[in-house]
Design an enzyme around this catalytic site. Sequence first.
Site, short mmCIF file in Angstrom:
data_model
loop_
_atom_site.label_atom_id
_atom_site.label_comp_id
_atom_site.label_asym_id
_atom_site.label_seq_id
_atom_site.Cartn_x
_atom_site.Cartn_y
_atom_site.Cartn_z
CB SER A 218 -1.04 -0.05 1.24
OG SER A 218 -1.52 1.29 1.53
CE1 TYR B 277 -5.05 -1.92 4.39
CE2 TYR B 277 -3.62 -0.16 4.05
CZ TYR B 277 -4.49 -1.01 3.52
OH TYR B 277 -4.40 -1.26 2.26
#
Length: 255
Positions: free
Chosen positions: A146, A159
């Site tokens: 990401s 995350y």
Amino acid sequence: MSDLFDLEGKTALVTGSARGLGFSYAQGLAAAGATVILNDIREGLLENSVKALTAQGYCAHALAFDVTNEEAIEKAFNALDAQNIQVDILINNAGIQYRKPMVELELENWQKVIDTNLTSAFLVSRAAAKRMISRQSGGKIINIGSLTSQAARPTVAPYTAAKGGIKMLTCSMAAEWAQFNIQANAIGPGYILTDMNTALIEDEKFDSWVKNSNPSQRWGHPEELIGTAVFLSSKASDYINGQIIYVDGGWLAVL
């Protein structure tokens, strides 16, 4: 030259692929010639997604198991072994998001995000790599990172920690498995129009921020990740290992 990207005769397992980006990766690899195995814990949705691919003329199968459950993973791979199905390409796509300020974040939800987004990649890759090494066949492992593999944002600490871990887990895989002709790399998607991002897309302020902070001045589309996935799954990337490729419209370049 086109043979470099041909996946004919290869079998790819894509975790968390009943919908969203995982389904896009599976569809893209299938279009490049691979047999694809879709994975999810939602069996009904999984079967529907397999039917959608087979209706397009692709070879697709379902394999439902929980990517955070070590026993379930081994059972799934043993089932593939029994059918003489070997996984040549693995895409560790399964992931969840949980937004909350760190001072309010419950340990249970921290752990759930870490388990689903990071530990699962280790567990599934370990099962796949053991077999690739035993067969002396080599293989491709693609982890999904990401922008938060590189840069943090508020309210998504677990995350961010998981995706930062994915970056270094990918390096570790390359360090240990390159000698067995296994290439382990990662894709770092930018802000993509997906169901997971619905709340952000519908937030006028955040939507404006994404567009104004990105040189491309727009969100990305799921299909724009397929080329990188096919590249990292193919012979074209045989001497690329331990890398993360950001598909972000240039966002990190100007951060």
